[in-house]
Design a protein around this motif. Structure first.
Motif, PDB file in Angstrom:
ATOM      1  N   LEU A  66      46.300  36.202  26.727  1.00  0.00           N
ATOM      2  CA  LEU A  66      46.006  36.607  28.009  1.00  0.00           C
ATOM      3  C   LEU A  66      45.420  38.028  27.978  1.00  0.00           C
ATOM      4  O   LEU A  66      45.844  38.818  27.482  1.00  0.00           O
ATOM      5  N   VAL A  67      44.075  37.890  28.668  1.00  0.00           N
ATOM      6  CA  VAL A  67      43.296  39.043  28.523  1.00  0.00           C
ATOM      7  C   VAL A  67      42.887  39.684  29.892  1.00  0.00           C
ATOM      8  O   VAL A  67      42.704  40.909  30.107  1.00  0.00           O
ATOM      9  N   TRP A  68      43.110  39.000  30.971  1.00  0.00           N
ATOM     10  CA  TRP A  68      42.842  39.489  32.275  1.00  0.00           C
ATOM     11  C   TRP A  68      43.215  38.459  33.454  1.00  0.00           C
ATOM     12  O   TRP A  68      43.373  37.244  33.055  1.00  0.00           O
ATOM     13  N   THR A  69      43.505  38.732  34.375  1.00  0.00           N
ATOM     14  CA  THR A  69      43.926  38.032  35.507  1.00  0.00           C
ATOM     15  C   THR A  69      42.920  38.446  36.849  1.00  0.00           C
ATOM     16  O   THR A  69      42.582  39.554  36.879  1.00  0.00           O
ATOM     17  N   ILE A 131      32.188  39.273  32.118  1.00  0.00           N
ATOM     18  CA  ILE A 131      31.155  40.189  31.625  1.00  0.00           C
ATOM     19  C   ILE A 131      31.756  41.766  30.886  1.00  0.00           C
ATOM     20  O   ILE A 131      31.477  42.162  29.940  1.00  0.00           O
ATOM     21  N   HIS A 132      32.638  42.025  31.658  1.00  0.00           N
ATOM     22  CA  HIS A 132      33.434  43.335  31.351  1.00  0.00           C
ATOM     23  C   HIS A 132      34.136  43.240  30.185  1.00  0.00           C
ATOM     24  O   HIS A 132      34.310  43.982  29.314  1.00  0.00           O
ATOM     25  N   TYR A 133      34.849  42.276  29.939  1.00  0.00           N
ATOM     26  CA  TYR A 133      35.585  41.744  28.825  1.00  0.00           C
ATOM     27  C   TYR A 133      34.696  41.699  27.509  1.00  0.00           C
ATOM     28  O   TYR A 133      34.971  42.373  26.455  1.00  0.00           O
ATOM     29  N   LEU A 134      33.614  40.786  27.785  1.00  0.00           N
ATOM     30  CA  LEU A 134      32.862  40.802  26.576  1.00  0.00           C
ATOM     31  C   LEU A 134      32.055  42.168  26.204  1.00  0.00           C
ATOM     32  O   LEU A 134      31.751  42.301  25.060  1.00  0.00           O
ATOM     33  N   ALA A 135      31.771  42.719  27.259  1.00  0.00           N
ATOM     34  CA  ALA A 135      31.037  44.056  26.865  1.00  0.00           C
ATOM     35  C   ALA A 135      31.833  45.224  26.360  1.00  0.00           C
ATOM     36  O   ALA A 135      31.334  46.029  25.542  1.00  0.00           O
ATOM     37  N   HIS A 136      33.258  45.301  26.736  1.00  0.00           N
ATOM     38  CA  HIS A 136      34.024  46.441  26.618  1.00  0.00           C
ATOM     39  C   HIS A 136      35.196  45.999  26.007  1.00  0.00           C
ATOM     40  O   HIS A 136      36.077  47.021  25.077  1.00  0.00           O
ATOM     41  N   ARG A 139      41.448  44.935  27.673  1.00  0.00           N
ATOM     42  CA  ARG A 139      42.440  43.613  27.908  1.00  0.00           C
ATOM     43  C   ARG A 139      43.607  44.148  28.845  1.00  0.00           C
ATOM     44  O   ARG A 139      43.923  45.381  29.132  1.00  0.00           O
ATOM     45  N   GLY A 140      44.239  43.182  29.686  1.00  0.00           N
ATOM     46  CA  GLY A 140      45.226  43.514  30.549  1.00  0.00           C
ATOM     47  C   GLY A 140      45.072  43.988  31.916  1.00  0.00           C
ATOM     48  O   GLY A 140      45.788  44.581  32.660  1.00  0.00           O
ATOM     49  N   ARG A 141      43.450  43.867  32.099  1.00  0.00           N
ATOM     50  CA  ARG A 141      43.305  44.363  33.476  1.00  0.00           C
ATOM     51  C   ARG A 141      43.555  43.296  34.637  1.00  0.00           C
ATOM     52  O   ARG A 141      43.304  42.120  34.456  1.00  0.00           O
TER      53      ARG A 141
END
Length: 154
Positions: A66-69, A131-136, A139-141
């Motif tokens: 799990l990387v974001w919700t 986009i935010h995950y792929l660029a930066h 995790r956990g946001r």
């Protein structure tokens, strides 16, 4: 309230995306494999099923991270929640079996190309966190989006 699950599937530094026709939007868009969580299904199980249906890629629930919700709200109430996972796949072969019939194609993209394609989507609750995950790689946001009139804020 509807629940959704999505997956960033990776293989050899690439990201799986599906080209999907959404009835509410003007044209098909490239997106990460995702969809509604069915009754009695966990978000992770829904993510595995959606990935398999939309791309033909096979993973197990235990492989997902799990990387974001995301939570959306409008008129002061929560309208949807989503859980988004990342997973590395062993077999990169696509075999679309989408029961909704909305997925038109599946392809591997570099993360930079995936970001560009996601940036064209007209729905920020899907596009912005991906986009935010792929660029930066954050995790956990826990993302929160609010619809006011026709404008999204986060």
């Amino acid at each position: 309230m509807q629940g959704y699950a999505g997956v960033i599937a990776r293989y050899d530094g690439l990201v799986a995306m599906v080209r999907e026709q959404y009835h509410a939007w003007d044209a098909p868009y490239w997106n990460l494999p995702s969809g509604g969580v069915e009754d009695g299904e966990t978000p992770a199980a829904g993510a595995v099923r959606e990935l398999r249906e939309e791309s033909g890629l096979h993973v197990s629930v235990d492989e997902l991270e799990l990387v974001w919700t995301t939570q959306t709200q409008a008129a002061g109430r929560v309208t949807s929640r989503s859980w988004n996972y990342v997973v590395d796949v062993a077999d990169p072969a696509f075999a679309i079996d989408d029961p909704d019939g909305s997925v038109m194609a599946a392809r591997w993209f570099t993360p930079e190309d995936a970001v560009r394609r996601l940036g064209r989507m007209p729905y920020p609750p899907i596009a912005v966190p991906a986009i935010h995950y792929l660029a930066h790689g954050t995790r956990g946001r826990a993302w929160r989006f609010t619809l006011s009139g026709d404008e999204w804020s986060w």
